[in-house]
Scaffold this active site. Structure first.
Site, PDB file in Angstrom:
ATOM      1  N   HIS A  26      39.842  25.345  12.141  1.00 33.70           N
ATOM      2  CA  HIS A  26      39.565  26.460  13.041  1.00 33.70           C
ATOM      3  C   HIS A  26      39.412  25.990  14.493  1.00 33.70           C
ATOM      4  CE1 HIS A  26      38.201  30.477  14.070  1.00 33.70           C
ATOM      5  NE2 HIS A  26      37.144  29.950  14.673  1.00 33.70           N
ATOM      6  N   ALA A  63      31.949  27.114  24.592  1.00 35.96           N
ATOM      7  CA  ALA A  63      31.678  25.827  23.943  1.00 35.96           C
ATOM      8  C   ALA A  63      32.250  25.898  22.538  1.00 35.96           C
ATOM      9  CB  ALA A  63      30.185  25.545  23.906  1.00 35.96           C
ATOM     10  N   VAL A  64      33.317  25.155  22.321  1.00 39.19           N
ATOM     11  CA  VAL A  64      33.952  25.097  21.009  1.00 39.19           C
ATOM     12  C   VAL A  64      33.633  23.719  20.435  1.00 39.19           C
ATOM     13  CG1 VAL A  64      36.105  25.340  19.713  1.00 39.19           C
ATOM     14  CG2 VAL A  64      35.793  26.614  21.859  1.00 39.19           C
ATOM     15  N   ILE A  65      32.919  23.725  19.324  1.00 36.37           N
ATOM     16  CA  ILE A  65      32.448  22.479  18.723  1.00 36.37           C
ATOM     17  C   ILE A  65      33.125  22.303  17.371  1.00 36.37           C
ATOM     18  CG2 ILE A  65      30.417  21.219  17.924  1.00 36.37           C
ATOM     19  CD1 ILE A  65      28.815  22.990  19.990  1.00 36.37           C
ATOM     20  N   PHE A  74      29.105  32.874  21.632  1.00 39.93           N
ATOM     21  CA  PHE A  74      29.066  31.890  20.553  1.00 39.93           C
ATOM     22  C   PHE A  74      28.627  30.555  21.144  1.00 39.93           C
ATOM     23  CE2 PHE A  74      30.671  29.221  17.118  1.00 39.93           C
ATOM     24  CZ  PHE A  74      30.288  29.968  16.010  1.00 39.93           C
ATOM     25  N   ALA A  85      34.888  32.461  22.072  1.00 39.38           N
ATOM     26  CA  ALA A  85      35.852  31.845  22.983  1.00 39.38           C
ATOM     27  C   ALA A  85      37.228  32.504  22.919  1.00 39.38           C
ATOM     28  CB  ALA A  85      35.964  30.352  22.693  1.00 39.38           C
ATOM     29  N   VAL A  86      37.634  32.941  21.741  1.00 42.50           N
ATOM     30  CA  VAL A  86      38.966  33.544  21.595  1.00 42.50           C
ATOM     31  C   VAL A  86      39.088  34.827  22.419  1.00 42.50           C
ATOM     32  CG1 VAL A  86      40.565  34.573  19.922  1.00 42.50           C
ATOM     33  CG2 VAL A  86      39.380  32.465  19.355  1.00 42.50           C
ATOM     34  N   GLU A  89      34.145  21.621  10.124  1.00 39.99           N
ATOM     35  CA  GLU A  89      34.786  20.965   8.983  1.00 39.99           C
ATOM     36  C   GLU A  89      36.204  21.455   8.711  1.00 39.99           C
ATOM     37  OE1 GLU A  89      32.168  21.523   5.691  1.00 39.99           O
ATOM     38  OE2 GLU A  89      30.563  20.345   6.589  1.00 39.99           O
TER      39      GLU A  89
END
Length: 151
Positions: A81, A73-75, A15, A49-50, A78
């Site tokens: 989550h 990379a967790v971005i 992801f 990522a999880v 809205e």
């Protein structure tokens, strides 16, 4: 580092792959500079990522790797989550390190924007992957220096 007596694994999230590939390249380039050979490195891709902590646990449990670098990379979006993912991944990686006494290098960017992520994946802020490679090699050395023998 010229000794070839260690192996390390890299777990990479698919992801946000445009970012994670750059981080992976940063890790691999730095490891090459440190004289780590390709046959000492195993790279595994996970969907997101999880999923990183589970695969890190499997690799740690195998006892084949002296360090595991986890890249993601967790971005922020809205919804909430982002908060859940960041918490799960960071906690999961820490649990693996403590349970198996294998250095788990937390190379998961947690950013508000894509621009911030790219800036840290080879952009104007450098490539954090290189830092995480250094951390992995440093921790391998430290763990060897401070080995505990069961008596």
């Amino acid at each position: 580092m010229t000794e070839s007596s260690f192996k390390l694994a890299i777990v990479v999230s698919q992801f946000n792959r445009a970012v994670t590939e750059k981080l992976l390249n940063g890790v691999l380039q730095r490891l090459t500079e440190l004289d780590v050979q390709a046959n000492q490195i195993k790279t595994v891709w996970v969907p997101g990522a999880v999923e990183i902590p589970l695969l890190a646990k499997r690799l740690a449990k195998s006892k084949h790797y002296q360090a595991i670098v986890c890249l993601g990379a967790v971005i922020r979006g809205e919804t909430d989550h982002y908060n859940y993912v960041c918490q799960q991944v960071s906690f999961g990686c820490q649990q693996v390190a403590l349970e198996y006494e294998v250095p788990i290098i937390f190379g998961v960017l947690t950013t508000t924007t894509k621009e911030q992520a790219f800036a840290r994946a080879g952009g104007e802020r450098g490539n954090k992957g290189a830092d995480w490679a250094d951390a992995a090699v440093s921790m391998i050395k430290l763990m060897k220096e401070i080995e505990i023998t069961d008596e």
